[in-house]
Design a protein around this motif. Structure first.
Motif, PDB file in Angstrom:
ATOM      1  N   GLN A 123      35.754  47.408  41.235  1.00  0.00           N
ATOM      2  CA  GLN A 123      36.888  46.955  41.999  1.00  0.00           C
ATOM      3  C   GLN A 123      36.062  46.520  43.493  1.00  0.00           C
ATOM      4  OE1 GLN A 123      39.865  49.710  42.948  1.00  0.00           O
ATOM      5  NE2 GLN A 123      41.169  48.585  41.134  1.00  0.00           N
ATOM      6  N   TYR A 157      45.164  35.992  47.041  1.00  0.00           N
ATOM      7  CA  TYR A 157      44.630  36.801  46.350  1.00  0.00           C
ATOM      8  C   TYR A 157      45.751  37.664  45.190  1.00  0.00           C
ATOM      9  CZ  TYR A 157      40.524  37.098  49.391  1.00  0.00           C
ATOM     10  OH  TYR A 157      39.829  36.870  50.141  1.00  0.00           O
ATOM     11  N   PRO A 176      45.311  33.952  39.194  1.00  0.00           N
ATOM     12  CA  PRO A 176      45.704  34.585  38.023  1.00  0.00           C
ATOM     13  C   PRO A 176      44.251  35.382  37.593  1.00  0.00           C
ATOM     14  CG  PRO A 176      45.211  32.198  37.882  1.00  0.00           C
ATOM     15  CD  PRO A 176      45.386  32.424  39.222  1.00  0.00           C
ATOM     16  N   ASN A 177      43.115  35.136  38.147  1.00  0.00           N
ATOM     17  CA  ASN A 177      42.022  36.031  37.774  1.00  0.00           C
ATOM     18  C   ASN A 177      41.514  37.135  38.686  1.00  0.00           C
ATOM     19  OD1 ASN A 177      41.132  34.056  35.722  1.00  0.00           O
ATOM     20  ND2 ASN A 177      40.343  32.739  37.001  1.00  0.00           N
ATOM     21  N   ILE A 178      42.442  37.579  39.528  1.00  0.00           N
ATOM     22  CA  ILE A 178      42.353  38.495  40.246  1.00  0.00           C
ATOM     23  C   ILE A 178      43.433  39.515  40.187  1.00  0.00           C
ATOM     24  CG2 ILE A 178      42.409  39.446  42.748  1.00  0.00           C
ATOM     25  CD1 ILE A 178      40.993  36.895  43.466  1.00  0.00           C
ATOM     26  N   GLU A 179      43.126  40.831  39.775  1.00  0.00           N
ATOM     27  CA  GLU A 179      44.078  41.905  39.584  1.00  0.00           C
ATOM     28  C   GLU A 179      44.234  42.777  40.695  1.00  0.00           C
ATOM     29  OE1 GLU A 179      43.485  44.052  35.866  1.00  0.00           O
ATOM     30  OE2 GLU A 179      42.541  42.229  35.290  1.00  0.00           O
ATOM     31  N   VAL A 180      45.161  42.341  41.518  1.00  0.00           N
ATOM     32  CA  VAL A 180      45.264  43.528  42.882  1.00  0.00           C
ATOM     33  C   VAL A 180      45.890  44.691  42.380  1.00  0.00           C
ATOM     34  CG1 VAL A 180      46.495  43.757  44.989  1.00  0.00           C
ATOM     35  CG2 VAL A 180      45.864  41.458  44.089  1.00  0.00           C
ATOM     36  N   ASP A 181      45.141  45.807  42.917  1.00  0.00           N
ATOM     37  CA  ASP A 181      45.201  47.312  42.523  1.00  0.00           C
ATOM     38  C   ASP A 181      46.167  47.687  43.580  1.00  0.00           C
ATOM     39  OD1 ASP A 181      45.052  49.574  40.838  1.00  0.00           O
ATOM     40  OD2 ASP A 181      44.161  50.416  42.356  1.00  0.00           O
ATOM     41  N   MET A 241      40.875  45.491  44.540  1.00  0.00           N
ATOM     42  CA  MET A 241      41.274  44.305  43.590  1.00  0.00           C
ATOM     43  C   MET A 241      40.079  44.288  42.522  1.00  0.00           C
ATOM     44  SD  MET A 241      40.771  40.992  45.641  1.00  0.00           S
ATOM     45  CE  MET A 241      39.117  40.285  46.265  1.00  0.00           C
ATOM     46  N   LEU A 242      40.345  43.794  41.367  1.00  0.00           N
ATOM     47  CA  LEU A 242      39.333  43.474  40.401  1.00  0.00           C
ATOM     48  C   LEU A 242      39.164  41.959  40.126  1.00  0.00           C
ATOM     49  CD1 LEU A 242      37.529  44.470  38.296  1.00  0.00           C
ATOM     50  CD2 LEU A 242      39.208  44.432  36.569  1.00  0.00           C
ATOM     51  N   ASP A 243      38.061  41.545  40.636  1.00  0.00           N
ATOM     52  CA  ASP A 243      37.964  39.977  40.658  1.00  0.00           C
ATOM     53  C   ASP A 243      37.225  39.646  39.398  1.00  0.00           C
ATOM     54  OD1 ASP A 243      37.426  37.386  40.916  1.00  0.00           O
ATOM     55  OD2 ASP A 243      36.335  37.524  42.888  1.00  0.00           O
ATOM     56  N   ASN A 244      38.190  39.079  38.263  1.00  0.00           N
ATOM     57  CA  ASN A 244      37.718  38.628  37.094  1.00  0.00           C
ATOM     58  C   ASN A 244      36.595  37.425  37.198  1.00  0.00           C
ATOM     59  OD1 ASN A 244      39.007  40.820  35.070  1.00  0.00           O
ATOM     60  ND2 ASN A 244      40.665  39.975  36.067  1.00  0.00           N
TER      61      ASN A 244
END
Length: 389
Positions: A167, A180, A184-189, A203-206
């Protein structure tokens, strides 16, 4: 929970450093893996790597014995309450470590190997573990080196199992937040308000891992899922030898502990790596769920372990007689407790009142009642789709 014979005692034992023990004495998967897909069941897998037995991770069809009281192969099943890990009976497909397969065959399990990865093997942690264990054993517990040695010894296996996808944490203004959230390629936790105009995003930046297969190598991160998985598998193998015995009754077991009706061989007890230490001797006890049990010792001391319940509530509100009521079907106990909640944005700790409901758990095994009284548990049975029957 099982009835305790009158006049008997229950011995509670813990293993000294279970995972480091496995790391010290066992071979780990090393080298370049070789993939295989087994079309001919008579094919000799050992000929590929030259070992006496194939060593690695295999996709297998599993068939358990019908009457094993404590199954030793674990799997993940999906229930109405989410995913859980259980040790069931039945038939299903899974990926297992070869040494766990061979160990389980001695208990009546049957396996059909479909495909997998073959590895070379080597003992790579022996000196590391023994050096740290020696420091830990010969250092007072209040000395910082005791904690350092313990952490280094117990935490290394987890490092090998970490995800390479890490993350990111950034501080942005409220006006920048949408780019952010809507990517679509970012998963905000999580989003934490820091001030009227600033927020902290975890966040996880895919985007960073889109080209993982070509640009990134596991060795860049010092991880090895094979090593981490084999360490936990070896540890399950170690504990399996105490699961289905004729010389004592197993009342409860955890990752590295057992509560039994008998006494372990004195050779197995001591302060050496991989030996057991005697934690408690109960004259009366009940085990209600994982990490939830209580017992009265032979010197009349009450020991209570209830995961999620604060020590103050356990000390002031929990009695053995109260817990005995939970053996009645559909009975529950409700406790009120105060738990702390940290607020990063406010730089404060808030105390919140919380209700904790305690009931016997069927998360791992099915509860068995007789005349509406809980008398024991039995393993779940699953089908080929990993559905609990």
């Amino acid at each position: 929970m099982r009835p305790i014979p009158v006049g008997s005692t229950i011995k509670g034992y813990d293993v000294n450093s279970l995972y480091p023990t496995s790391m010290s004495i066992c071979d780990m998967p090393v080298g370049e893996p070789v993939f295989f897909e087994l079309i001919d069941p008579t094919f000799d897998l050992a000929s590929i790597k030259g070992h006496d037995k194939p060593f690695g991770f295999f996709n297998v069809d599993i068939e358990t014995p019908d009457n094993l009281e404590h199954p030793i192969i674990q799997t993940r099943v999906k229930t109405g309450e989410g995913w859980r890990t259980i040790a069931p009976l039945g038939k299903w497909n899974d990926v297992l470590f070869s040494e766990e397969i061979y160990n389980s065959e001695t208990y009546g399990y049957k396996f059909t190997i479909k495909s997998g990865y073959l590895f070379d093997k080597a003992n790579i942690f022996k000196e590391y573990v023994e050096t740290l264990f020696d420091i830990k054993q010969n250092t007072p517990s209040h000395d910082p080196m005791y904690l350092v040695a313990k952490l280094l010894m117990n935490s290394l296996y987890g490092k090998f199992g970490m995800s390479y996808m890490l993350q990111d944490h950034i501080i942005v203004t409220n006006t920048q937040l949408d780019k952010y959230i809507n990517n679509p390629n970012i998963e905000v936790d999580s989003i934490t308000n820091l001030s009227d105009n600033l927020v902290l995003i975890s966040m996880l930046d895919n985007n960073k891992y889109l080209n993982y297969n070509t640009d990134i190598n596991d060795s860049d991160f010092n991880i090895s899922i094979g090593i981490a998985s084999s360490i936990t598998a070896y540890s399950r193998i170690f504990m399996s030898q105490f699961k289905n015995r004729d010389d004592f009754i197993l009342y409860y077991s955890d990752t590295d502990s057992i509560y039994i009706s008998g006494i372990l061989d004195p050779k197995l007890v001591g302060n050496k790596l991989g030996q057991f230490k005697l934690e408690n001797t109960f004259k009366d006890a009940l085990f209600l769920a994982p990490k939830v049990y209580a017992g009265i010792t032979t010197d009349d001391k009450l020991i209570v372990k209830i995961k999620g319940l604060t020590k103050s509530v356990i000390n002031n509100d929990v009695t053995f007689d109260k817990l005995l009521l939970l053996l009645n079907k559909d009975k529950s106990l409700v406790f009120n407790q105060i738990k702390s909640q940290r607020s990063l944005s406010e730089g404060s700790i808030n105390l919140l009142e919380q209700t904790y409901t305690l009931i016997p758990s069927e998360s791992k095994r099915e509860l068995v009642y007789k005349n509406n009284i809980l008398v024991g548990t039995k393993p779940y049975i699953i089908d080929k789709n990993k559905q609990i029957k």
